[in-house]
Design a protein around this motif. Structure first.
Motif, PDB file in Angstrom:
ATOM      1  N   GLN A 313       0.807  -1.217   0.000  1.00 53.36           N
ATOM      2  CA  GLN A 313       0.000   0.000   0.000  1.00 53.36           C
ATOM      3  C   GLN A 313       0.841   1.268   0.000  1.00 53.36           C
ATOM      4  N   GLY A 314       2.158   1.113   0.032  1.00 49.73           N
ATOM      5  CA  GLY A 314       3.041   2.268   0.010  1.00 49.73           C
ATOM      6  C   GLY A 314       3.571   2.626   1.385  1.00 49.73           C
ATOM      7  N   LEU A 315       4.661   3.384   1.402  1.00 49.31           N
ATOM      8  CA  LEU A 315       5.282   3.816   2.647  1.00 49.31           C
ATOM      9  C   LEU A 315       4.648   5.111   3.125  1.00 49.31           C
ATOM     10  N   LYS A 316       4.504   5.244   4.444  1.00 49.58           N
ATOM     11  CA  LYS A 316       3.974   6.481   5.016  1.00 49.58           C
ATOM     12  C   LYS A 316       5.009   7.596   4.946  1.00 49.58           C
ATOM     13  N   GLY A 317       6.259   7.219   5.098  1.00 47.33           N
ATOM     14  CA  GLY A 317       7.369   8.153   5.103  1.00 47.33           C
ATOM     15  C   GLY A 317       8.611   7.382   5.465  1.00 47.33           C
ATOM     16  N   VAL A 318       9.755   8.046   5.448  1.00 43.18           N
ATOM     17  CA  VAL A 318      11.015   7.394   5.800  1.00 43.18           C
ATOM     18  C   VAL A 318      11.778   8.279   6.777  1.00 43.18           C
ATOM     19  N   ALA A 319      12.726   7.662   7.487  1.00 46.35           N
ATOM     20  CA  ALA A 319      13.557   8.416   8.423  1.00 46.35           C
ATOM     21  C   ALA A 319      14.946   7.806   8.453  1.00 46.35           C
ATOM     22  N   ARG A 320      15.924   8.643   8.716  1.00 46.25           N
ATOM     23  CA  ARG A 320      17.310   8.182   8.855  1.00 46.25           C
ATOM     24  C   ARG A 320      17.964   8.943   9.988  1.00 46.25           C
ATOM     25  N   SER A 321      18.974   8.331  10.577  1.00 49.93           N
ATOM     26  CA  SER A 321      19.756   9.056  11.578  1.00 49.93           C
ATOM     27  C   SER A 321      20.608  10.101  10.882  1.00 49.93           C
ATOM     28  N   MET A 322      20.924  11.156  11.605  1.00 50.80           N
ATOM     29  CA  MET A 322      21.670  12.268  11.006  1.00 50.80           C
ATOM     30  C   MET A 322      22.984  11.831  10.362  1.00 50.80           C
ATOM     31  N   PRO A 323      23.786  10.937  10.991  1.00 47.30           N
ATOM     32  CA  PRO A 323      25.045  10.557  10.344  1.00 47.30           C
ATOM     33  C   PRO A 323      24.881   9.696   9.104  1.00 47.30           C
ATOM     34  N   THR A 324      23.706   9.114   8.896  1.00 42.87           N
ATOM     35  CA  THR A 324      23.460   8.277   7.725  1.00 42.87           C
ATOM     36  C   THR A 324      23.463   9.131   6.465  1.00 42.87           C
ATOM     37  N   SER A 325      23.920   8.582   5.359  1.00 43.04           N
ATOM     38  CA  SER A 325      24.023   9.372   4.128  1.00 43.04           C
ATOM     39  C   SER A 325      22.650   9.806   3.637  1.00 43.04           C
ATOM     40  N   ALA A 326      22.647  10.802   2.779  1.00 35.61           N
ATOM     41  CA  ALA A 326      21.405  11.372   2.255  1.00 35.61           C
ATOM     42  C   ALA A 326      20.863  10.585   1.070  1.00 35.61           C
ATOM     43  N   ALA A 327      21.353   9.368   0.839  1.00 36.53           N
ATOM     44  CA  ALA A 327      20.875   8.578  -0.299  1.00 36.53           C
ATOM     45  C   ALA A 327      19.370   8.359  -0.237  1.00 36.53           C
ATOM     46  N   VAL A 328      18.838   8.058   0.956  1.00 42.49           N
ATOM     47  CA  VAL A 328      17.399   7.813   1.064  1.00 42.49           C
ATOM     48  C   VAL A 328      16.601   9.101   0.884  1.00 42.49           C
ATOM     49  N   ASP A 329      17.196  10.251   1.165  1.00 47.37           N
ATOM     50  CA  ASP A 329      16.508  11.528   0.956  1.00 47.37           C
ATOM     51  C   ASP A 329      16.141  11.701  -0.507  1.00 47.37           C
ATOM     52  N   ARG A 330      17.047  11.278  -1.387  1.00 44.25           N
ATOM     53  CA  ARG A 330      16.819  11.437  -2.821  1.00 44.25           C
ATOM     54  C   ARG A 330      15.691  10.527  -3.293  1.00 44.25           C
ATOM     55  N   VAL A 331      15.614   9.342  -2.707  1.00 44.06           N
ATOM     56  CA  VAL A 331      14.511   8.436  -3.033  1.00 44.06           C
ATOM     57  C   VAL A 331      13.190   9.010  -2.536  1.00 44.06           C
TER      58      VAL A 331
END
Length: 541
Positions: A313-331
């Protein structure tokens, strides 16, 4: 059978960190040490009279004895019921699932996660809330306050606590239920993933190597990957949990999971390689001659999660810890999803998941998970990758190349400088913080500092603020480094240096080569060698 009150005195070193209280095993084995902290947990959460708790751990040395102590203390403090894993065993995500599915009042998890085990190594204990997630700071602070003034603890003497027999018994007025540690978790995984598609892929020649590192996920992986999905016997290696992890350092990264890395980088590599850690909440994904960084793994899962039935049904949203790279931000941007940046620590993700804001979360420290529990989950991440491979028909290297071609590659690495003398590590960070305001605009070779700050997080759910969560230095063009002291070790301080740079064209460089200029500037600004005496890290991931 008697309820006794044991006189004691405070230990002044029982302040929980981001993952509970971790010390050397022999410290926990000292008279009254574990008991003091358990009593402090009970009192810090407002008592356990009439409550139901889950108890279990990763099987490291002293796990069984500590489990029995906790059960006896729960009975003495008036708990209505304790649900414990057979032989005191429960992976951290499996414990989180039991807390949630049984609607208990929380649980006590015995683990030092990815730290080595044994009588001369590490042990840990933490309280998880009724949502299945780690206790927030207001709760751990309340527990700590009790530890500083405790004068006695309650213990139920006599009776039998048989952790080896699945079923029901009683200890005084408290019911004790011993459960198979694997069954409920396996059922949950079958509800989330397309087991039929994965089984078909495996039957058609996709061979797997799961390195359980002699830790808790061995039985889980064997039950799922070999028994249910049909991988050949022996696909799970180091599958028997041992009190000392067989002398292994149960941290699933290229340094410590070197046997798996050697096999996956060899000529006869299996199609899919993976590893999990001491308590089962971390993971590493590897393809033939293709190591997947945790940040990239999170991004690939975010881009493909809907192929799994539990996320169709799709993702509600995503989250990452600050030190994690911004790769998921682009997705997230491409999919129109909200993307949250939090401090390191799964409890911050728990707030977002409980509020219905996110479905998927990840940390660069080999932790990935979703809102099916409130902990990161190593076996879950492995099954998600297998589901993606089964649905797309693509190998790990093909998935990575396709992903980078679409989103670019965030070259990323973490350098760990372990067991630095705490005063030297603190001085290093204090010195760095003192010059942050002057860094903006300064040039270091070809890198120009755009911003520099000491990261602070305002929780959008409860309004709480968490300050001093890591120093960030961002350069023009987007390259950056982050520095923070880790709270997961038991000796000295571990300095973690995270470096990142986005490349939209060249995807085949060695990360250390691609990041060499950022690494060099980070060493210069932080003055790592001057303060620590170290010029090279102990672990590179």
């Amino acid at each position: 059978m008697t309820l006794t009150s044991v006189q004691t005195a405070p230990f002044m070193d029982q302040k929980p960190g981001t993952s509970g209280l971790r010390k050397k095993t022999r410290v926990f084995m000292e008279d009254h040490y574990l008991e003091n902290f358990v009593q402090a947990i009970f009192e810090g959460i407002g008592g356990v009279k009439g409550k139901t708790l889950v108890v279990g751990g990763d099987g490291r040395f002293y796990n069984d004895r500590a489990t029995e102590i906790i059960v006896r203390m729960a009975a003495a403090n008036g708990a209505a019921k304790v649900v414990a894993g057979q032989n005191g065993l429960l992976s951290t995500p499996a414990a989180s699932h039991l807390i949630r599915s049984l609607k208990t009042d929380g649980g006590i998890i015995l683990s030092a996660s990815h730290n080595p085990g044994g009588i001369d190594e590490d042990f840990g204990i933490k309280f998880n809330m009724p949502n299945g997630g780690p206790a927030p700071e207001n709760v751990t602070n309340a527990i700590f306050e009790v530890t500083k003034s405790i004068t006695s603890y309650k213990m139920y003497q006599g009776g039998t606590v048989d952790l080896g027999a699945v079923g029901y018994s009683a200890l005084g007025d408290m019911q004790v239920e011993i459960v198979d540690p694997v069954t409920a978790y396996v059922d949950l995984m079958q509800s989330l993933f397309d087991f039929a598609a994965i089984k078909k892929m495996i039957s058609e020649g996709t061979d797997i190597r799961f390195d359980a590192m002699n830790a808790i996920t061995g039985p889980y992986a064997s039950a799922i990957i070999e028994d249910l999905l049909g991988a050949q016997k022996g696909s799970v290696v180091h599958g028997t949990p041992l009190p000392d992890f067989g002398g292994m350092h149960p941290d699933p990264n290229p340094t410590w999971a070197h046997e798996l890395m050697d096999e996956m980088m060899g000529e006869a590599a299996p199609a899919f390689g993976c590893a999990s850690d001491g308590d089962g909440d971390r993971n590493m994904i590897v393809g033939p001659k293709c190591y997947v960084s945790p940040s990239d793994s999170l991004a690939v899962i975010a881009a493909n999660a809907t192929v799994a039935p539990g996320y169709a049904q799709g993702l509600k949203g995503v989250a990452r810890s600050m030190p994690t790279s911004a790769a998921v931000d682009r997705v997230a941007d491409a999919l129109g999803l909200e993307c949250y940046e939090t401090p390191t620590g799964w409890k911050f993700f728990g707030n977002l998941m409980d509020d219905g804001r996110v479905s998927l979360c990840g940390e660069e420290s080999f932790g990935t998970g979703s809102d099916h529990v409130r902990e990161k989950d190593g076996v879950w991440a492995v099954l998600m990758w297998l589901n993606i491979m089964a649905h797309t028909g693509k190998s790990v290297p093909e998935l990575m190349q396709d992903h980078w071609a679409k989103f670019g590659r965030n070259y990323y690495s973490r350098h760990d400088f372990e067991a630095i003398e705490s005063d030297k590590a603190d001085a290093m960070i204090a010195n760095l913080r003192s010059k942050l305001s002057d860094l903006s605009g300064q040039s270091f070779e070809d890198l120009v500092v755009e911003t520099a700050d000491d990261y602070s997080y305002l929780d959008p759910v409860d309004g709480s603020t968490s300050a001093h969560q890591g120093v960030r230095v961002v350069f023009k063009g987007g390259a950056r480094f982050v520095v923070r002291l880790s709270g997961t070790g038991t000796s000295g301080a571990t300095l973690r240096l995270y470096v990142e740079k986005l490349d939209l064209k060249n995807f085949d460089q060695d990360p250390q080569t691609a990041l060499a200029d950022v690494i060099a500037v980070a060493h210069k600004i932080v003055q790592i060698e001057q303060f620590s005496g170290r010029s090279t890290p102990d672990v590179i991931t």
